[in-house]
Design an enzyme around this catalytic site. Structure first.
Site, PDB file in Angstrom:
ATOM      1  N   VAL A 219       4.718  18.111  -6.561  1.00  0.00           N
ATOM      2  CA  VAL A 219       4.697  16.663  -6.800  1.00  0.00           C
ATOM      3  C   VAL A 219       5.967  16.247  -7.534  1.00  0.00           C
ATOM      4  CG1 VAL A 219       3.394  14.755  -7.794  1.00  0.00           C
ATOM      5  CG2 VAL A 219       2.182  16.775  -6.956  1.00  0.00           C
TER       6      VAL A 219
ATOM      7  N   LYS B 143       8.859  15.917  -5.182  1.00  0.00           N
ATOM      8  CA  LYS B 143       8.775  14.669  -4.413  1.00  0.00           C
ATOM      9  C   LYS B 143       9.138  13.460  -5.284  1.00  0.00           C
ATOM     10  CE  LYS B 143       5.288  16.223  -1.086  1.00  0.00           C
ATOM     11  NZ  LYS B 143       3.921  15.993  -0.548  1.00  0.00           N
TER      12      LYS B 143
ATOM     13  N   HIS C 166       5.955  16.930 -14.277  1.00  0.00           N
ATOM     14  CA  HIS C 166       4.544  16.579 -14.468  1.00  0.00           C
ATOM     15  C   HIS C 166       3.772  17.810 -14.926  1.00  0.00           C
ATOM     16  CE1 HIS C 166       5.870  13.117 -12.302  1.00  0.00           C
ATOM     17  NE2 HIS C 166       5.889  13.707 -11.132  1.00  0.00           N
TER      18      HIS C 166
ATOM     19  N   HIS D 226      -3.077  13.872  -5.524  1.00  0.00           N
ATOM     20  CA  HIS D 226      -2.181  14.975  -5.171  1.00  0.00           C
ATOM     21  C   HIS D 226      -2.900  16.206  -4.618  1.00  0.00           C
ATOM     22  CE1 HIS D 226       0.900  12.593  -6.909  1.00  0.00           C
ATOM     23  NE2 HIS D 226       0.549  12.792  -8.151  1.00  0.00           N
TER      24      HIS D 226
ATOM     25  N   GLU E  92       1.244  11.574   1.738  1.00  0.00           N
ATOM     26  CA  GLU E  92       2.025  10.443   2.221  1.00  0.00           C
ATOM     27  C   GLU E  92       1.285   9.655   3.295  1.00  0.00           C
ATOM     28  OE1 GLU E  92       4.858  13.434   0.580  1.00  0.00           O
ATOM     29  OE2 GLU E  92       3.141  13.507   1.923  1.00  0.00           O
TER      30      GLU E  92
ATOM     31  N   ARG F  78       1.456   5.609 -17.432  1.00  0.00           N
ATOM     32  CA  ARG F  78       0.396   4.966 -16.653  1.00  0.00           C
ATOM     33  C   ARG F  78      -0.924   5.219 -17.366  1.00  0.00           C
ATOM     34  NH1 ARG F  78      -0.352   8.078 -12.242  1.00  0.00           N
ATOM     35  NH2 ARG F  78      -2.488   8.607 -12.824  1.00  0.00           N
TER      36      ARG F  78
ATOM     37  N   GLY G 192       3.563  10.073 -11.670  1.00  0.00           N
ATOM     38  CA  GLY G 192       4.201  10.350 -10.394  1.00  0.00           C
ATOM     39  C   GLY G 192       5.070   9.189  -9.942  1.00  0.00           C
TER      40      GLY G 192
ATOM     41  N   TYR H 270       4.172   7.530  -2.607  1.00  0.00           N
ATOM     42  CA  TYR H 270       2.763   7.140  -2.538  1.00  0.00           C
ATOM     43  C   TYR H 270       2.119   7.054  -3.926  1.00  0.00           C
ATOM     44  CZ  TYR H 270       2.372  12.217  -3.007  1.00  0.00           C
ATOM     45  OH  TYR H 270       2.498  13.516  -3.441  1.00  0.00           O
TER      46      TYR H 270
END
Length: 346
Positions: free
Chosen positions: A19, A22, A99, A244, A250, A290, A311, A315
């Site tokens: 993740v 990405k 992360h 995830h 995606e 978040r 993230g 997406y």
């Protein structure tokens, strides 16, 4: 005007390595190269740091050189091994796109503090606090914010299944996303759920299930100057939200759909945003985070968790919420860089 030299650190040793890669790809696509000169540092699953050409899906197969952050403030940058000798690359700022454990828990932030290099996001204390959901709940409660009823179970500790009111969620206390999380509807399922959670952390959190809508709010800023993105709502067809966990996230999830802006009344939207800001301040967050919450039918907002390095994939929820509020990811990057360097949004 000289470009800012920005170290972008991605990958890492946690289960969230893919993740992170990405997220870094999306950051790379949105970095203004007229303002920033990026230096991409990928961390392999085994923990090796490599200066590479960029965070592509096969970044380890490209041209890479061993690199590490100097903890010596007189160096203030990367030490890169090239042909048997170390060269120093000075950095103005680090953007950690990491992360989970060793990225979102204060470990990298501590290294950056030693190095004296400004960095984007929460500091050591707030990163560690938010990573441990049980501690985050205790601090949030002391600030008057509702949390689920919960129990903690340590490595060799047992818990009487008859103490609990089912259903409950069993999760690693200090892990990201939904790795190791189980919904337990009967006491007979509790032991296997604890074993699953302990694959990711020796400390396990058990929470009573909150009946309500899963909602989130993206926050940007420091202290009193906070910007809240649009609130989102995770619409579930069945089961629970497993961010995830999909093979191809995606293309969407098989049981969840994010709705941005959330389909909730205006007064609830305002309450969610204000609660998210209160959580952010209570836990000492800076830069960006978040805040995930539940919205009960009676209008009460209950804290779920805080992601201090959310993230940033194509997406992911955070950039979607910010984009819906009028801030594309390129603008978010500019603002968090400004916060890291000056303490204020430009």
């Amino acid at each position: 005007m000289a470009r800012l030299k920005v170290g972008v650190i991605f990958g890492g040793s946690s289960e969230e390595h893919p993740v992170s890669v990405k997220s870094a790809q999306e950051v790379a696509r949105n970095l203004d190269l007229e303002k920033y000169e990026p230096f991409y540092v990928g961390i392999t699953m085994s923990g090796a740091w490599q200066l590479c050409d960029g965070p592509g899906p096969d970044w380890e197969a490209g041209r890479c050189r061993p690199a590490l952050l100097s903890p010596d403030r007189s160096a203030r940058g990367l030490l890169v091994l090239d042909q048997g000798r170390y060269e120093t690359i000075g950095l103005d700022l680090v953007l950690p796109v990491l992360h989970g454990k060793l990225g979102e828990d204060g470990a990298v932030q501590g290294l950056l503090e030693l190095s004296g290099i400004p960095y984007v996001g929460c500091d050591v204390q707030s990163s560690a606090l938010c990573m441990d959901k049980s501690l985050a709940y205790l601090v949030a409660r002391s600030a008057g914010i509702a949390t689920p009823t919960f129990w903690t179970v340590m490595a060799h500790e047992k818990i009487d299944p008859d103490r609990l009111t089912y259903p409950v969620f069993v999760k690693p206390a200090r892990s990201g996303s939904s790795f190791g999380v189980s919904k337990v509807s009967r006491k007979e399922e509790l032991l296997s759920a604890l074993e699953n959670a302990r694959r990711y952390d020796s400390k396990v959190l058990i929470e009573e299930a909150v009946v309500g809508s899963e909602i989130g709010c993206a926050i940007l800023g420091n202290e009193l100057e906070l910007f809240a993105g649009e609130v989102d709502h995770i619409s579930l067809s069945h089961g629970f939200f497993r961010i995830h966990q999909e093979d191809e996230p995606e293309s969407g999830s098989e049981n969840s759909t994010p709705i941005v802006p959330a389909d909730i009344p205006a007064e609830s939207r305002s309450l969610v945003q204000e609660t998210a800001k209160a959580v952010y301040r209570a836990l000492g967050c800076t830069g960006l985070s978040r805040v995930d919450m539940f919205l009960r039918e009676d209008g009460e907002v209950v804290l779920n968790e805080v992601n201090t390095l959310p993230g940033l994939t194509s997406y992911s929820r955070y950039p979607r919420m910010m984009a819906a509020a009028g801030l594309p990811l390129s603008e978010v990057i500019d603002r968090v860089v400004s916060l890291a360097l000056t303490g204020k949004m430009r």
